[in-house]
Design a protein around this motif. Structure first.
Motif, short mmCIF file in Angstrom:
data_model
loop_
_atom_site.label_atom_id
_atom_site.label_comp_id
_atom_site.label_asym_id
_atom_site.label_seq_id
_atom_site.Cartn_x
_atom_site.Cartn_y
_atom_site.Cartn_z
N LEU A 397 156.04 -5.58 85.13
CA LEU A 397 156.94 -5.95 86.24
C LEU A 397 156.93 -7.45 86.50
N GLY A 398 156.03 -8.15 85.82
CA GLY A 398 155.96 -9.61 85.94
C GLY A 398 155.39 -10.04 87.28
N ILE A 399 154.49 -9.23 87.85
CA ILE A 399 153.93 -9.56 89.17
C ILE A 399 152.70 -10.45 88.98
N ARG A 400 152.60 -11.49 89.80
CA ARG A 400 151.55 -12.49 89.60
C ARG A 400 150.15 -11.99 90.00
N PHE A 401 150.03 -11.27 91.14
CA PHE A 401 148.71 -10.85 91.61
C PHE A 401 148.59 -9.32 91.67
N THR A 402 147.39 -8.84 91.27
CA THR A 402 147.13 -7.41 91.45
C THR A 402 145.87 -7.26 92.31
N LEU A 403 145.97 -6.40 93.30
CA LEU A 403 144.79 -6.05 94.10
C LEU A 403 144.19 -4.80 93.49
N ILE A 404 142.86 -4.79 93.30
CA ILE A 404 142.23 -3.61 92.70
C ILE A 404 141.23 -3.04 93.72
N LEU A 405 141.46 -1.78 94.06
CA LEU A 405 140.60 -1.13 95.05
C LEU A 405 139.91 0.07 94.39
N GLY A 406 138.54 0.02 94.30
CA GLY A 406 137.79 1.14 93.72
C GLY A 406 136.72 1.60 94.69
N GLN A 407 135.89 2.55 94.23
CA GLN A 407 134.84 3.12 95.06
C GLN A 407 133.89 2.03 95.58
N LYS A 408 133.48 1.11 94.66
CA LYS A 408 132.53 0.05 95.01
C LYS A 408 133.10 -0.85 96.11
N GLU A 409 134.36 -1.22 95.93
CA GLU A 409 134.99 -2.13 96.91
C GLU A 409 135.07 -1.45 98.29
N ILE A 410 135.32 -0.16 98.29
CA ILE A 410 135.40 0.53 99.58
C ILE A 410 134.04 0.45 100.29
N ILE A 411 132.96 0.69 99.54
CA ILE A 411 131.61 0.62 100.14
C ILE A 411 131.32 -0.81 100.62
N ASP A 412 131.67 -1.81 99.79
CA ASP A 412 131.37 -3.22 100.14
C ASP A 412 132.36 -3.82 101.14
N LYS A 413 133.41 -3.08 101.48
CA LYS A 413 134.50 -3.58 102.35
C LYS A 413 135.12 -4.84 101.75
N THR A 414 135.40 -4.76 100.46
CA THR A 414 136.05 -5.87 99.74
C THR A 414 137.21 -5.32 98.92
N ILE A 415 137.86 -6.23 98.21
CA ILE A 415 138.89 -5.81 97.24
C ILE A 415 138.94 -6.89 96.16
N LEU A 416 139.33 -6.51 94.95
CA LEU A 416 139.41 -7.52 93.87
C LEU A 416 140.84 -8.06 93.81
N LEU A 417 140.96 -9.37 93.65
CA LEU A 417 142.29 -9.96 93.49
C LEU A 417 142.36 -10.56 92.10
N ARG A 418 143.26 -10.03 91.29
CA ARG A 418 143.35 -10.48 89.91
C ARG A 418 144.61 -11.32 89.73
N ASP A 419 144.44 -12.52 89.18
CA ASP A 419 145.59 -13.36 88.84
C ASP A 419 146.07 -12.89 87.47
N MET A 420 147.26 -12.35 87.41
CA MET A 420 147.74 -11.73 86.16
C MET A 420 148.09 -12.77 85.10
N GLU A 421 148.23 -14.02 85.54
CA GLU A 421 148.59 -15.05 84.57
C GLU A 421 147.40 -15.46 83.71
N ASP A 422 146.22 -15.71 84.37
CA ASP A 422 145.06 -16.15 83.57
C ASP A 422 143.95 -15.10 83.53
N GLY A 423 144.14 -13.95 84.17
CA GLY A 423 143.16 -12.86 84.08
C GLY A 423 141.94 -13.07 84.97
N SER A 424 141.87 -14.18 85.76
CA SER A 424 140.69 -14.42 86.60
C SER A 424 140.68 -13.44 87.78
#
Ligand code: HAM
Length: 459
Positions: A397-424
């Motif tokens: 879809l050519g979207i720049r950022f992806t938020l990734i929410l998994g079991q670990k993030e729910i426990i830590d009250k965080t979320i992963l933010l992935r830059d789709m351009e450079d993979g960081s």
């Protein structure tokens, strides 16, 4: 969610072949589904029509698709092709004769009378957008359900309005990017037209044998239509026929001269065309059509209109001069496609939300809503499971950022933010997701503007 649609539109020929082979319920002949991939054309045209309507003070009106059949018989005319052969008419369960509207001007005249619009400051300026139905032989550019937009000005005889309507129409077609010419004629009024029709009958009576079969019939019922027949022989005869503009009464001539003067003043180019007689009976004086600049066949006409000064009175209202125009949306789209005119795609979402596991899926439902409320355009694929699939979709879809929410993030009250351009990837506090995304979007747009500026400087 603006995903690129994989649903491809079938050509009319493909649909016909399919129809002869399969047995399940099919699209009716001459009708069309407007698939997701087509919607950008419709949105584009609507946005232009809406803007022009607003700029010129037209208010939107919607009328029902079903009307009493007599409305069209009395307005479009009993002996026109539309009423004689093309209406979808039937008797309803209450025994009333009703029809799917074959056009929208008569319904608007009816609404004007019924809602007492005559008592409001005149002229009333209305615009509309919607389907109309004509049981025509389906062919390229001719559908049984087609869509029109239109503008109607009711309550003034002033010729400056004829010019303003032609002007705004020409601005609209220019903005749509299609090539076109404006063809203008004047059909006179009940004072001068009967004498001209007699002249026309006299002219054709000695040449009847050269007419096509259809025109032989029209000779009695609607001789004006002989002038716009597309058959070669009829065309030649029409070229030599007496022209109505030479036989207008003083009032009609004066009106026409004024319209043309204003058009010259407004620097609108047009062709005077005695063959623009229109296929509906209600017209008086000015008529005009928008043609593609390459004149080919029935598809040539991208829109048409004119004055109908007697219609409201004939339908039972107070005498109210009026004029209007309607454009054929399918025909404009087909021209836009032929000419490969660039239509801007809808803006992409800012973020894709990928979720892993059932708890994340549950949490995503509210998170999506919270992001939307913060003004972030977000998309997802909630029914999918694997991260790989979801990242693949986000990059497709050519979207720049992806938020990734998994079991670990729910426990830590965080979320992963992935830059789709450079993979960081970065870990973000769950409560600050909106804030963090907005920061990055601003940075991204600043960078984009700087790059654009550099390109401009190089030029
Ligand atoms: P019309 O010329 O019958 O006028 O239709 C307007 C436009 O609708 C045509 O120029 C053409 O582009 C499109 N159109 C008509 N029939 C079909 C069809 N079967 N398939 C695809 N496109 C079609 C009127 O309807 C008048 N009510 C216009 C008007 C408004 N006059 C005064 N105010």
């Amino acid at each position: 969610m603006p995903r690129k649609s994989k649903i491809k539109e079938k050509t009319d020929e493909e649909l016909e072949v399919k129809k002869s082979k399969v047995k399940f319920p099919q699209l009716l002949r001459g009708m069309k589904d407007i698939l997701p991939s087509e919607q950008k054309y419709w949105d584009f045209i609507y946005s232009k029509v809406f803007k022009i309507a607003q700029d010129y003070g037209f208010e939107k009106i919607d009328t029902p698709i079903l009307e009493e059949t007599s409305l069209f018989v009395r307005s479009v005319g009993k002996e026109t092709d539309i009423v004689e052969k093309e209406m979808f008419s039937f008797v309803d369960k209450g025994g009333e004769n009703i029809s799917l509207r074959p056009e929208l001007t008569a319904p608007i005249a009816r609404a004007y009378i019924e809602h007492g619009m005559v008592n409001l400051p005149q002229p009333i300026k209305l615009f509309y957008w919607g389907p109309m139905f004509r049981h025509e032989r389906p062919q390229a550019g001719r559908y049984r359900q087609a869509h029109q937009f239109g503008f109607e000005i009711l309550g003034s005889l002033h010729p400056v309005l004829d010019t303003q309507l032609i002007l705004l129409t020409s601005i609209l077609y220019e903005e749509l990017g299609v090539d076109f010419t404006i063809q203008i004629n004047n059909l006179g009024c009940p004072n001068c037209r009967p004498d001209y029709i007699q002249l026309l009958r006299d002219y054709y009576s000695t040449r009847k044998r050269f007419l096509c079969n259809n025109c032989k019939k029209r000779f009695q019922s609607n001789p004006l239509r002989l002038l716009d027949c597309k058959e070669g022989g009829c065309r030649e005869l029409a070229n030599q026929a007496p022209q109505i503009v030479d036989h207008l009464c003083e009032d009609c001539r004066g009106h026409f001269v004024k319209v043309l003067e204003y058009l010259d003043e407004a620097e609108v180019s047009y062709n005077l065309n005695p063959r623009v007689v229109r296929g509906l009976d209600y017209y008086t004086r000015t008529t005009f059509e928008i043609w593609t600049s390459e004149i080919r066949d029935h598809q040539t006409e991208l829109g048409g209109g004119g004055r109908y000064d007697n219609l409201i009175k004939e339908l039972g209202g107070r005498p109210t001069p009026a004029l209007g125009f309607a454009g054929g949306i399918e025909r404009i789209i087909s021209r836009i496609k032929e000419k490969e005119i660039f239509i801007p795609e809808k803006e992409k979402p800012d973020v894709f939300l990928a979720q892993l596991g059932e708890s994340a899926r549950k949490k995503s439902l509210r998170l999506l809503e919270n992001l939307r409320k913060e003004g972030i355009r977000v998309t997802e694929s909630l029914s999918q499971d694997g991260l790989k699939n979801q990242l693949f979709l986000a990059s497709k879809l050519g979207i720049r950022f992806t938020l990734i929410l998994g079991q670990k993030e729910i426990i830590d009250k965080t979320i992963l933010l992935r830059d789709m351009e450079d993979g960081s990837q970065e870990i973000i506090d769950f409560r600050k997701i909106g804030e963090e995304i907005k920061k990055r979007l601003v940075k991204k747009s600043k960078k984009f503007i700087e790059e654009e500026d550099k390109i401009e400087e190089k030029k």
